[in-house]
Design a protein around this motif. Structure first.
Motif, short mmCIF file in Angstrom:
data_model
loop_
_atom_site.label_atom_id
_atom_site.label_comp_id
_atom_site.label_asym_id
_atom_site.label_seq_id
_atom_site.Cartn_x
_atom_site.Cartn_y
_atom_site.Cartn_z
N GLU A 60 0.83 -1.20 0.00
CA GLU A 60 0.00 0.00 0.00
C GLU A 60 0.86 1.25 0.00
N ASN A 102 -10.91 3.64 -6.47
CA ASN A 102 -11.21 4.04 -5.09
C ASN A 102 -10.08 3.52 -4.20
N ASP A 104 -9.56 3.53 -1.20
CA ASP A 104 -9.94 2.99 0.10
C ASP A 104 -10.20 1.49 0.06
N PHE A 105 -10.26 0.89 -1.15
CA PHE A 105 -10.67 -0.51 -1.25
C PHE A 105 -9.59 -1.41 -1.85
N ASN A 119 -12.67 -2.62 2.71
CA ASN A 119 -12.35 -1.23 2.99
C ASN A 119 -11.10 -1.22 3.85
N LYS A 120 -10.01 -0.64 3.36
CA LYS A 120 -8.73 -0.66 4.06
C LYS A 120 -8.76 0.13 5.36
N ARG A 121 -9.62 1.11 5.46
CA ARG A 121 -9.65 1.95 6.66
C ARG A 121 -10.51 1.32 7.76
N THR A 122 -11.72 0.85 7.40
CA THR A 122 -12.64 0.31 8.40
C THR A 122 -12.53 -1.20 8.55
#
Length: 195
Positions: A60, A102, A104-105, A119-122
């Motif tokens: 990432e 996106n 975030d994914f 979802n990488k954040r949640t």
């Protein structure tokens, strides 16, 4: 350093080579006087992995590496010297692909659980049930296929290589197409397994 059965290879943004193995963890080859660093379930540096056989590696950022293997998926934070579980031991990720549209994914192809969008954040995940209907339509055993490979084109379509053939999926519109081998059709894909 390395076990004689290699898994995924990944060249990171700094030119370091990450080498996944079947049974001996993850190895990092860097251009330094001590060129090898090994991550295993029994690492003595506080960076122990939850599994030793790897299937997928994704970078990432310079400090964040995602790995999938037999017994789940983990995120390695090299800056914080921390390994975190992302998917538990019931998941076997084969392929890890960032969503080009996106950031975030991540798209994750698994053995037996089909396709997952994470979802990488949640760390919330979404699974895609269209594989179940394909397995039933094709006469295969119920359940989701093994997803061996993933790619995304410039328009967002996902190309999903499975043990049942090739699936092409548009996540924006929800459209999908299955392509599989048909021995009676010379214009079908050459074999059922796409890796």
């Amino acid at each position: 350093f390395m076990h004689n059965t290699l898994g995924p290879l990944f060249l990171d943004k700094r030119g370091n080579l990450w080498v996944g193995t079947k049974g001996m963890g993850l190895n990092l080859l860097v251009n330094t006087p001590e060129p090898f660093r090994t991550f295993t379930p029994h690492s003595d540096d506080g960076m122990s992995l939850g599994f030793s056989s790897l299937r997928g590696i994704y970078e990432e950022s310079q400090d964040i590496i995602w790995i999938g293997g037999y017994n789940g998926m983990q995120r390695i934070d090299l800056g914080k010297q921390k390994v975190e579980w992302v998917l538990g031991v019931t998941f076997i990720p084969y392929a890890i692909l960032p969503d080009r549209f996106n950031p975030d994914f991540l798209w994750i192809g698994t053995e037996g659980q089909g396709l997952i969008r994470l979802n990488k954040r949640t760390l919330k995940r979404e699974m895609f049930p269209f594989f179940e209907s394909f397995a039933l339509e094709s006469g295969e055993a119920p359940g989701w296929p093994r997803v061996f490979s993933l790619e995304q084109d410039g328009e967002g379509w996902l190309y999903i290589g499975t043990n049942l053939g090739l699936t092409v999926y548009n996540p924006n519109e929800g459209h999908y197409f299955f392509y599989r081998n048909d021995p009676d059709n010379p214009r079908s894909i050459p074999q059922g397994r796409v890796i």
